[in-house]
Design a protein around this motif. Sequence first.
Motif, PDB file in Angstrom:
ATOM      1  N   UNK A 109       0.931  -1.166   0.056  1.00  0.00           N
ATOM      2  CA  UNK A 109      -0.089   0.000  -0.127  1.00  0.00           C
ATOM      3  C   UNK A 109       1.025   1.364  -0.079  1.00  0.00           C
ATOM      4  N   UNK A 110       0.642   2.275  -0.772  1.00  0.00           N
ATOM      5  CA  UNK A 110       1.288   3.484  -0.927  1.00  0.00           C
ATOM      6  C   UNK A 110       0.382   4.609  -0.720  1.00  0.00           C
ATOM      7  N   UNK A 111       0.805   5.678   0.401  1.00  0.00           N
ATOM      8  CA  UNK A 111      -0.080   6.985   0.423  1.00  0.00           C
ATOM      9  C   UNK A 111       0.789   8.054  -0.212  1.00  0.00           C
ATOM     10  N   UNK A 112       0.503   9.042  -0.788  1.00  0.00           N
ATOM     11  CA  UNK A 112       1.181  10.089  -1.240  1.00  0.00           C
ATOM     12  C   UNK A 112       0.528  11.491  -0.844  1.00  0.00           C
ATOM     13  N   UNK A 142       2.065  10.946 -11.539  1.00  0.00           N
ATOM     14  CA  UNK A 142       2.980  10.326 -12.644  1.00  0.00           C
ATOM     15  C   UNK A 142       3.759   9.285 -11.957  1.00  0.00           C
ATOM     16  N   UNK A 143       4.073   9.334 -10.849  1.00  0.00           N
ATOM     17  CA  UNK A 143       4.719   8.320 -10.219  1.00  0.00           C
ATOM     18  C   UNK A 143       4.062   7.123 -10.095  1.00  0.00           C
ATOM     19  N   UNK A 144       2.627   7.330  -9.373  1.00  0.00           N
ATOM     20  CA  UNK A 144       1.678   6.160  -9.601  1.00  0.00           C
ATOM     21  C   UNK A 144       1.465   5.505 -11.063  1.00  0.00           C
ATOM     22  N   UNK A 149      10.523  13.867 -10.889  1.00  0.00           N
ATOM     23  CA  UNK A 149      10.981  15.227 -10.982  1.00  0.00           C
ATOM     24  C   UNK A 149      11.991  15.652 -11.866  1.00  0.00           C
ATOM     25  N   UNK A 150      12.897  14.696 -12.570  1.00  0.00           N
ATOM     26  CA  UNK A 150      14.023  15.409 -13.186  1.00  0.00           C
ATOM     27  C   UNK A 150      13.395  15.517 -14.637  1.00  0.00           C
ATOM     28  N   UNK A 197       7.055  15.419  -3.803  1.00  0.00           N
ATOM     29  CA  UNK A 197       6.337  14.547  -3.588  1.00  0.00           C
ATOM     30  C   UNK A 197       6.546  13.721  -2.350  1.00  0.00           C
ATOM     31  N   UNK A 198       6.109  13.349  -1.349  1.00  0.00           N
ATOM     32  CA  UNK A 198       6.257  12.293  -0.369  1.00  0.00           C
ATOM     33  C   UNK A 198       5.421  11.150  -0.457  1.00  0.00           C
ATOM     34  N   UNK A 199       5.804   9.830   0.172  1.00  0.00           N
ATOM     35  CA  UNK A 199       5.124   8.627   0.110  1.00  0.00           C
ATOM     36  C   UNK A 199       5.334   7.973   1.315  1.00  0.00           C
ATOM     37  N   UNK A 200       4.464   7.325   1.766  1.00  0.00           N
ATOM     38  CA  UNK A 200       4.421   6.166   3.007  1.00  0.00           C
ATOM     39  C   UNK A 200       4.109   4.928   2.035  1.00  0.00           C
ATOM     40  N   UNK A 201       5.101   3.875   2.383  1.00  0.00           N
ATOM     41  CA  UNK A 201       4.649   2.548   1.649  1.00  0.00           C
ATOM     42  C   UNK A 201       4.786   1.396   2.682  1.00  0.00           C
ATOM     43  N   UNK A 202       4.025   0.481   2.965  1.00  0.00           N
ATOM     44  CA  UNK A 202       3.819  -0.300   3.796  1.00  0.00           C
ATOM     45  C   UNK A 202       3.184  -1.748   3.208  1.00  0.00           C
TER      46      UNK A 202
END
Length: 245
Positions: free
Chosen positions: A46-49, A58-60, A98-99, A114-119
């Motif tokens: 699971x990923x929170x953004x 774009x990352x997702x 980002x680049x 952008x920041x994320x939480x992954x679990x």
Amino acid sequence: MTYCVGLRLNRGLVFMSDTRTNASIDNIASFKKMYTWERPGDRMLTLLSAGNLATTQAVIGLLEERSKAADNRTPSIYDAPSLFQVARLIGDTVKEVIRISADGGQKGEATFGASFILGGQIKGGETRLFQIYPEGNFIEATVDTPFFQIGEHKYGKPILVRAYDADMSFEEAAKLLLVSFDSTLRSNLSVGLPLDMQFYEAGSLKRGYERRIEQHDPYFSAISDGWSDALKVAFLSLPPFDPNA
């Protein structure tokens, strides 16, 4: 702005995120900020953004495309052998987006941040929780730091620090997070309902309980009103200030 929390318990993980995003005071919309990739029996991620919406989407989008690719020319979260390697893959994807998007040499902490939480858990490994920064680096939750927050986190942190217990049940953790989110909602208009919530039972390797908490949800209203009343009672029970003491 947004508010997301990933909480590590002895029983597993609890995730919660809001859905509000705004480009200006009169341009407010709702976007999902919780994403899950699942292969039952093998892995559950699971990923929170939080952050710039174009960057996070774009990352997702890249992670989704590469997870469905028929060849092995691009890494996939379904191929990574551990949660550490998934966190590293996501960090590299953040840096890549980002680049490509940046103009004039802006860094990750600037416009496109952008920041994320992954679990989650991968077969053969432990349940793990990571926070991934705009620069692509990341840290892992520990006994001393058992939860991560991204976005507008300062209003909801005090209740987490005071009331968290690793042995609490999923139901108790949900109540704790709802109080944390209620404090944030009352303090910052850039965070708003609906809220998405998910439980992950350690060792299950499959998606757990999920719920979207909408406007006027009876339980959330009861939590919000009850917490306000409890704070007033607690305040009134404190000893009075004596200017002569």
